[in-house]
Scaffold this active site. Structure first.
Site, PDB file in Angstrom:
ATOM      1  N   ARG A   1       0.804  -1.220   0.000  1.00  0.00           N
ATOM      2  CA  ARG A   1       0.000   0.000   0.000  1.00  0.00           C
ATOM      3  C   ARG A   1       0.840   1.274   0.000  1.00  0.00           C
ATOM      4  NH1 ARG A   1      -2.762  -3.822   1.579  1.00  0.00           N
ATOM      5  NH2 ARG A   1      -0.824  -4.355   2.560  1.00  0.00           N
ATOM      6  N   THR A   2       1.784   1.360   0.918  1.00  0.00           N
ATOM      7  CA  THR A   2       2.456   2.651   1.103  1.00  0.00           C
ATOM      8  C   THR A   2       3.266   3.017  -0.140  1.00  0.00           C
ATOM      9  OG1 THR A   2       2.595   2.079   3.433  1.00  0.00           O
ATOM     10  CG2 THR A   2       3.862   3.986   2.716  1.00  0.00           C
TER      11      THR A   2
ATOM     12  N   LYS B   1      25.493  -3.508  -0.529  1.00  0.00           N
ATOM     13  CA  LYS B   1      26.969  -3.454  -0.576  1.00  0.00           C
ATOM     14  C   LYS B   1      27.524  -2.700   0.622  1.00  0.00           C
ATOM     15  CE  LYS B   1      26.417  -2.671  -5.490  1.00  0.00           C
ATOM     16  NZ  LYS B   1      26.493  -1.534  -6.420  1.00  0.00           N
TER      17      LYS B   1
ATOM     18  N   ARG C   1      11.021   3.965   3.693  1.00  0.00           N
ATOM     19  CA  ARG C   1      10.654   2.968   4.715  1.00  0.00           C
ATOM     20  C   ARG C   1      11.916   2.205   5.090  1.00  0.00           C
ATOM     21  NH1 ARG C   1       5.648  -1.134   4.659  1.00  0.00           N
ATOM     22  NH2 ARG C   1       4.675   0.838   5.220  1.00  0.00           N
TER      23      ARG C   1
ATOM     24  N   HIS D   1       4.543   5.865  11.566  1.00  0.00           N
ATOM     25  CA  HIS D   1       4.094   5.692  10.171  1.00  0.00           C
ATOM     26  C   HIS D   1       3.138   6.863   9.884  1.00  0.00           C
ATOM     27  CE1 HIS D   1       2.992   4.008   6.433  1.00  0.00           C
ATOM     28  NE2 HIS D   1       2.700   2.770   6.773  1.00  0.00           N
TER      29      HIS D   1
END
Ligand code: CP
Length: 305
Positions: free
Chosen positions: A51-52, A80, A101, A129
């Protein structure tokens, strides 16, 4: 330039402006369809999302802008060993705004201190959030008609559920909001929320283990999944994962106009038979997330129509 790392980074007036603009866009999307022409959104997702990430991308595309980014740490140079600080310095020269995120709490904040473009926290560990919170506030205001005078039940994993922490932080700013916190003892809200937010602001709340007993009191029921990815061992997850399963029988005692919200994804905490109940608004809630993110992008880029 402003970053949005916590819901509290927006004043109550700024929050109202974002929600009002989201509603205007919802009512008349065509009017806004070119307002971010030439602008780019970077989505830097070090942790899974449906969703986000996709609603951020849909939001920028709906505004006539473009998107770039990565959807897992493995497909970026984080694999890396590149730091978030170095990544955001580079991305700042590729994009105009970014949504990040990250599984580590505080990572988007660290990024914001090195960034020359606005950084939006799209979820950091079990912490915050804010754009889910904006989506939740928009849903409550649109479907319930108010953000004050509400008794809100939060049910499930209140320890690791960042959407719960963010929404509590946001809702304590509105008058006469009471909380009923429904969870097993091991999944109760973190102590800092109890002492620094609820107790410090004299907010009325209670912590209970039984959903049935409190159901008739609730104006909103905010269900959450037990967050398997944040448990230290699988045995604890298996023991706690089925603590609460909302079904039609449990809803018999609920108010006829109680709203059922869930940030999604759902596992099994809401039986699918509930989806057709008019009180179940979680798919509508997910849809509203696009309009809220469109409004936030416009505000942070100082774009007016
Ligand atoms: N609500 C939410 O954050 O969903 P995703 O994890 O799919 O982005």
């Amino acid at each position: 330039m402003k970053h949005v790392i916590s819901p509290l980074d927006l004043s109550i007036n700024e929050l109202a402006e974002v929600l009002d603009l989201a509603n205007e866009i919802y009512e008349n999307p065509q009017k806004y369809s070119e307002c971010c022409h030439g602008k780019k959104l970077a989505t830097l997702f070090y942790e899974p999302s449906t969703r986000t990430r996709l609603s951020f991308e849909a939001a920028m595309l709906n505004l006539g802008g473009n998107v770039l980014g990565f959807s897992s740490a493995d497909s970026s140079s984080a694999a890396k060993g590149e730091s978030v600080a170095d990544t955001i310095r580079v991305v700042s020269s590729y994009a105009d705004i970014c949504a990040m995120r990250h599984p580590k709490e505080g990572a988007p904040y660290v990024a914001s201190t090195y960034s020359s473009i606005p950084v939006i926290n799209a979820g950091d560990g079990g912490h915050n959030h804010p754009t889910q919170t904006l989506t939740d506030l928009f849903t409550i205001k649109k479907l319930k008609g108010r953000l004050d005078n509400l008794t809100i039940g939060f049910c499930g994993d209140l320890k690791f559920g960042r959407t719960v922490h963010s929404l509590i932080n946001a809702m304590v700013r509105y008058p006469n909001v009471k909380f009923v916190l429904i969870s097993p003892e091991e999944l109760q809200i973190p102590n800092y929320l109890r002492t620094e937010v609820l107790d410090a602001k004299n907010i009325e709340y209670k912590e209970v283990k039984n959903l049935d007993a409190v159901m008739p009191e609730l104006d909103l029921l905010y269900m959450t999944r037990v967050q398997r990815e944040r448990f230290f061992n699988e045995e604890d997850y298996i023991r706690l994962k089925d603590s609460f399963i909302l079904d039609l029988q449990k809803l018999e005692n609920a108010k006829p106009d109680m709203l059922i919200l869930h940030p999604l994804p759902r596992v099994n905490e809401i039986a699918t038979e509930v989806d057709d109940d008019p009180r179940a608004v979680y798919f509508e809630q997910a849809k509203f997330g696009v309009y809220v993110r469109m409004a936030l992008i416009m505000k942070l880029l100082n774009i007016t129509v």
